[in-house]
Enzyme design. Sequence first.
Site, short mmCIF file in Angstrom:
data_model
loop_
_atom_site.label_atom_id
_atom_site.label_comp_id
_atom_site.label_asym_id
_atom_site.label_seq_id
_atom_site.Cartn_x
_atom_site.Cartn_y
_atom_site.Cartn_z
N ILE A 112 0.81 -1.22 0.00
CA ILE A 112 0.00 0.00 0.00
C ILE A 112 0.84 1.26 0.00
O ILE A 112 0.30 2.37 -0.02
CB ILE A 112 -0.97 0.02 1.21
CG1 ILE A 112 -0.19 -0.13 2.52
CG2 ILE A 112 -2.01 -1.07 1.07
CD1 ILE A 112 -1.07 -0.04 3.76
N GLY A 113 2.17 1.12 0.01
CA GLY A 113 3.02 2.30 -0.01
C GLY A 113 4.47 1.92 -0.18
O GLY A 113 4.87 0.78 0.07
N GLY B 81 8.58 4.08 -0.18
CA GLY B 81 9.34 5.32 -0.16
C GLY B 81 10.79 5.03 0.15
O GLY B 81 11.25 3.89 0.04
N THR B 82 11.51 6.06 0.56
CA THR B 82 12.93 5.88 0.88
C THR B 82 13.11 4.95 2.07
O THR B 82 14.15 4.31 2.21
CB THR B 82 13.57 7.24 1.19
OG1 THR B 82 12.84 7.88 2.24
CG2 THR B 82 13.55 8.13 -0.04
N GLY C 55 11.35 2.20 2.70
CA GLY C 55 11.04 0.82 2.38
C GLY C 55 9.60 0.68 1.93
O GLY C 55 8.98 1.64 1.49
N LYS D 227 5.44 -2.02 8.04
CA LYS D 227 6.39 -1.08 7.43
C LYS D 227 7.78 -1.72 7.48
O LYS D 227 8.36 -1.90 8.54
CB LYS D 227 6.39 0.25 8.18
CG LYS D 227 7.36 1.28 7.65
CD LYS D 227 7.23 2.58 8.43
CE LYS D 227 8.22 3.64 7.98
NZ LYS D 227 8.07 4.91 8.74
N ASP E 102 7.32 16.66 10.18
CA ASP E 102 6.93 16.28 8.81
C ASP E 102 5.41 16.20 8.69
O ASP E 102 4.86 15.25 8.14
CB ASP E 102 7.56 14.95 8.42
CG ASP E 102 7.56 14.73 6.90
OD1 ASP E 102 7.40 15.73 6.16
OD2 ASP E 102 7.72 13.58 6.45
#
Length: 251
Positions: free
Chosen positions: A31-32, A34-35, A37, A54, A164
């Site tokens: 489902i996602g 990025g940097t 993982g 994650k 963030d």
Amino acid sequence: MAVATPAQLNLDESPSWGSRDVDCFEKLEQIGEGTYGQVYMAKEKRTGEIVALKKIRMDNEREGFPITAIREIKILKKLHHQNVIQLKEIVTSPGPEKDEQGRCIDGNKYKGSIYMVFEYMDHDLTGLSDRPGMRFTVPQIKCYMRQLLTGLHYCHVNQVLHRDIKGSNLLIDNEGNLKLADFGLARSFASDHNGNLTNRVITLWYRPPELLLGATKYGPAVDMWSVGCIFAELLHGKPILPGKNEVSWIY
């Protein structure tokens, strides 16, 4: 990138953390990514509970895993609030191949993957906002902002800067509950802290002017600027400060 060994996690405080294998979960879909993982929607095989896995990217780490992951885990272990994502546990996958003497063949005894297990949330604010024709009502905006401010206030009272805040890091379930997520850039701070902090944090569209101008001493106000950007974005229907780079954002 700075790295650390698993011993620095102090997982002895929670003996079950890190003791289970990722095979306890069935990965349903990615489902996602990025940097950091990949993120997977998964089901706990014993209970059937749906969670988010994650995976901490380890490809380039020969001595341990990223210090940013250490910080995120330590911070989330001490935060317990209905508007902050819950880190349920840490699980691992089998380690590297070993020889007959039990020595790691490639010299990296920490090569096995590490996963952070989170409660599962159905959406993120950016994904909802990007739906064609989607405009939030005033009551919805009030509801989301109240939850965002409540969760962030809890973090600040517990001396944690998120650093963030943006729509993709605000997770929402089908009942409208909002939770702050992705504490990869978060840092603990003290009100009397005199040390320098990096200004290379917060996604550009939500970054306050003082960080763009190089400030290294700051506090909760940097998160509050980002919250203001989110509020205006919800009302306006699109980001209000979409600069392509730091110079264009300032001018």
